[in-house]
Design a protein around this motif. Sequence first.
Motif, PDB file in Angstrom:
ATOM      1  N   GLY A 149      37.530  50.810  48.830  1.00 51.07           N
ATOM      2  CA  GLY A 149      36.747  49.705  49.346  1.00 51.07           C
ATOM      3  C   GLY A 149      35.534  49.440  48.471  1.00 51.07           C
ATOM      4  O   GLY A 149      35.031  50.346  47.797  1.00 51.07           O
ATOM      5  N   LEU A 150      35.063  48.192  48.460  1.00 46.86           N
ATOM      6  CA  LEU A 150      33.892  47.806  47.672  1.00 46.86           C
ATOM      7  C   LEU A 150      33.141  46.718  48.441  1.00 46.86           C
ATOM      8  O   LEU A 150      33.707  45.642  48.709  1.00 46.86           O
ATOM      9  CB  LEU A 150      34.314  47.295  46.297  1.00 46.86           C
ATOM     10  N   ASN A 151      31.905  47.066  48.854  1.00 46.52           N
ATOM     11  CA  ASN A 151      31.064  46.124  49.598  1.00 46.52           C
ATOM     12  C   ASN A 151      31.777  45.569  50.829  1.00 46.52           C
ATOM     13  O   ASN A 151      31.730  44.366  51.130  1.00 46.52           O
ATOM     14  CB  ASN A 151      30.618  44.973  48.697  1.00 46.52           C
ATOM     15  N   GLY A 152      32.469  46.465  51.529  1.00 46.44           N
ATOM     16  CA  GLY A 152      33.131  46.083  52.767  1.00 46.44           C
ATOM     17  C   GLY A 152      34.478  45.419  52.593  1.00 46.44           C
ATOM     18  O   GLY A 152      35.134  45.090  53.590  1.00 46.44           O
ATOM     19  N   ARG A 153      34.919  45.233  51.359  1.00 41.85           N
ATOM     20  CA  ARG A 153      36.222  44.626  51.113  1.00 41.85           C
ATOM     21  C   ARG A 153      37.217  45.712  50.723  1.00 41.85           C
ATOM     22  O   ARG A 153      36.898  46.600  49.921  1.00 41.85           O
ATOM     23  CB  ARG A 153      36.130  43.603  49.978  1.00 41.85           C
ATOM     24  N   PRO A 154      38.446  45.661  51.258  1.00 41.30           N
ATOM     25  CA  PRO A 154      39.435  46.677  50.868  1.00 41.30           C
ATOM     26  C   PRO A 154      39.886  46.487  49.421  1.00 41.30           C
ATOM     27  O   PRO A 154      40.033  45.359  48.944  1.00 41.30           O
ATOM     28  CB  PRO A 154      40.587  46.430  51.846  1.00 41.30           C
ATOM     29  N   ILE A 155      40.099  47.598  48.741  1.00 40.79           N
ATOM     30  CA  ILE A 155      40.584  47.600  47.362  1.00 40.79           C
ATOM     31  C   ILE A 155      41.938  48.291  47.332  1.00 40.79           C
ATOM     32  O   ILE A 155      42.068  49.441  47.780  1.00 40.79           O
ATOM     33  CB  ILE A 155      39.599  48.327  46.415  1.00 40.79           C
ATOM     34  N   THR A 156      42.938  47.582  46.842  1.00 43.95           N
ATOM     35  CA  THR A 156      44.290  48.133  46.742  1.00 43.95           C
ATOM     36  C   THR A 156      44.808  47.936  45.319  1.00 43.95           C
ATOM     37  O   THR A 156      44.123  47.371  44.465  1.00 43.95           O
ATOM     38  CB  THR A 156      45.244  47.443  47.729  1.00 43.95           C
ATOM     39  N   ARG A 157      46.040  48.394  45.097  1.00 38.34           N
ATOM     40  CA  ARG A 157      46.669  48.194  43.794  1.00 38.34           C
ATOM     41  C   ARG A 157      46.851  46.705  43.499  1.00 38.34           C
ATOM     42  O   ARG A 157      46.940  46.293  42.340  1.00 38.34           O
ATOM     43  CB  ARG A 157      48.028  48.887  43.727  1.00 38.34           C
ATOM     44  N   ALA A 158      46.912  45.889  44.553  1.00 39.72           N
ATOM     45  CA  ALA A 158      47.123  44.457  44.365  1.00 39.72           C
ATOM     46  C   ALA A 158      45.842  43.711  44.005  1.00 39.72           C
ATOM     47  O   ALA A 158      45.895  42.522  43.682  1.00 39.72           O
ATOM     48  CB  ALA A 158      47.733  43.843  45.628  1.00 39.72           C
ATOM     49  N   THR A 159      44.698  44.403  44.048  1.00 41.37           N
ATOM     50  CA  THR A 159      43.444  43.753  43.687  1.00 41.37           C
ATOM     51  C   THR A 159      43.418  43.508  42.187  1.00 41.37           C
ATOM     52  O   THR A 159      43.491  44.444  41.390  1.00 41.37           O
ATOM     53  CB  THR A 159      42.242  44.623  44.096  1.00 41.37           C
ATOM     54  N   GLY A 160      43.336  42.272  41.780  1.00 40.45           N
ATOM     55  CA  GLY A 160      43.432  41.931  40.370  1.00 40.45           C
ATOM     56  C   GLY A 160      42.186  42.307  39.585  1.00 40.45           C
ATOM     57  O   GLY A 160      41.091  42.467  40.133  1.00 40.45           O
ATOM     58  N   VAL A 161      42.387  42.439  38.271  1.00 35.52           N
ATOM     59  CA  VAL A 161      41.267  42.751  37.387  1.00 35.52           C
ATOM     60  C   VAL A 161      40.238  41.635  37.416  1.00 35.52           C
ATOM     61  O   VAL A 161      39.032  41.874  37.281  1.00 35.52           O
ATOM     62  CB  VAL A 161      41.787  42.989  35.952  1.00 35.52           C
TER      63      VAL A 161
END
Length: 618
Positions: A94-106
């Motif tokens: 997670g980053l600043n309350g947003r979920p981070i997954t493998r699908a999170t783009g560069v």
Amino acid sequence: MLPAVLPRLRGVWLGLFRFAFAAVFALAVFSAAGATWFEARETGLTTAEVWSGALYGLGVRIFPPVGAQSWRVFRPYSAEAIASGIRSGDEIVGLNGRPITRATGVGRFPQLIDAREGRHAVFALRGPKGAVHDYVLTWRARNIETWYRGSGLDSWRQTMARRLGYDLMTLLLLLPAIVLFLRRQREIVAAAFALSLGLLSIGPTNEYWGAIGLLGAYRIVTAVPYVLVLMIGCAFPDGRFWPSWTRFSLIAVPLVYLPLISIGVDYSNFSLLTAPAFIVLVVILALRYRRLPAGAERQQFRWVAFGLTAGVFTLLLRFALTFAQAGLSPAPFSPWVDFSASFTHALGYAVIGGGFGIALLRFRLYDAESLVSRSAALASTTLLLGGVWGASEKAIEVGFSGLLGQGAEGSATVVGAGIAVIFVTPLHGRLHKWIEKRFSSEVWDLKERLPEKVTALSQRVGTHALCDAVLDHIARAVRVTPAALVLRRGDDLVVAAHRGILPDQVCAGLTQASLPQSGEMVDETAAFPFRLALGEEDEACAWLLLGPRPDGTPCNRDERGALAELAAPLGRAIATTDARDEHDGRVAALLRALEARLGAIEAYIARGRVRRAPARPR
């Protein structure tokens, strides 16, 4: 029923391909120009620069997903990040309350960070035991300065150097694509590779596509080249599927891989999903190569093999640099290692595309062995030098640290470099000969075996037999047709041996003035592009004339070098056999004259005996 041989493009299908290629070319140029503009406009230290996934302003190195991994912290380097307890390898969830997954783009990840001085970023990190903890980091411009201190770079320069490296990759991929489009557009295999090379160049522009909100379209565009190559790969290079059952790849590949496009985060991750199919494709092409006789098609496979081998080796080097990046401390070398990693990544794909492009264009097909030999020699020498240097440096540091004191590291580096040079230098020649024998056996044969053959033949046979045997050996080694070997006889030229051409055709328009009196002459427009003077330096006694190879090109530099080394000994052998032939001719003429005289004497004696014979009594 699926065709075992792909038809040529005609009519509507040819028009559709031309339209598709124009669209792909425009898209590739638009993406490269847009990505360069997008990254060039973000200047100074007021933005979170993304370069190889590193967000320098927060004082940590962060890498995007690779394969099955997710976003991870590779190395905290600022005092705040180290004191917070962040560890290398922690997974970012997670980053600043947003979920981070493998699908999170560069392109999406840095948008979640407020890249202004003193702003905070809250990371949710999963540790090795599975527990998730929150960590707060502050964006500081001095963290970026720390990273680049002493390197001569800053975030903007490094970003632009990386971008220009990928633009160079785009250019190297589009060049063979354009030539394939212009020269082989009616062949389906060449057409598919032209489209694939153009689409492959779009891969490194993911940040730009993410910034303009078209990341979904980007995933589709960058996955299509892999699907196209797998569909028609077994028909390489002439459109014939071998074995015949591989034609079902036209249906099976889209059914399997098109639904998987949504899984890949970017082009590099989708390529990992297609890796098993590419391994099968390489095995099938290798089996097909083993069945081929010597000729142009076999040389096409050699170019593909070189492109794949060199490209994969380069990409593996990029993978190895990832571990180096993870372990490096801030400047002065880390930014340059990062840049080298991105450039190596771009170069790997460009080499693979170039190998297929050259093979399909049938351009300089017979230079594959020479290029493989040179590349193998360079790579092996570099690896050997680096390995010996590193090992000796470490051994000196461990064994003599007490003796060398505080200057141990610097002294060990210098001494290790000296040991590497002393050890590698005498091995370089032997290593080069072994590689040449293994990968370029024809050139090795010209250098090592043919001189011995010339020496042996010059003692046993005449000039014409020597020339015939030597020309046959050379023509087979350099794979040229036609070929001839002519001798100087006063002001005239005599054809001593010829291959693939009649003697009258050899001498047509050929004079001693048009031949080099020493050394070699290369003229690709002539009937014999390569002409080599044989004999001592002052005056040639014969000339070796070699026509083009089956692909229309003259023999390459390595082959010319091997033949140049043969010029003097072959000239001396011809002079030796000429002198012996002349001597043998004089002896034979003398013997014939003696035989004639003896015959005349015998005849005279026989006539005298007949006249003196007494009359018989009646």
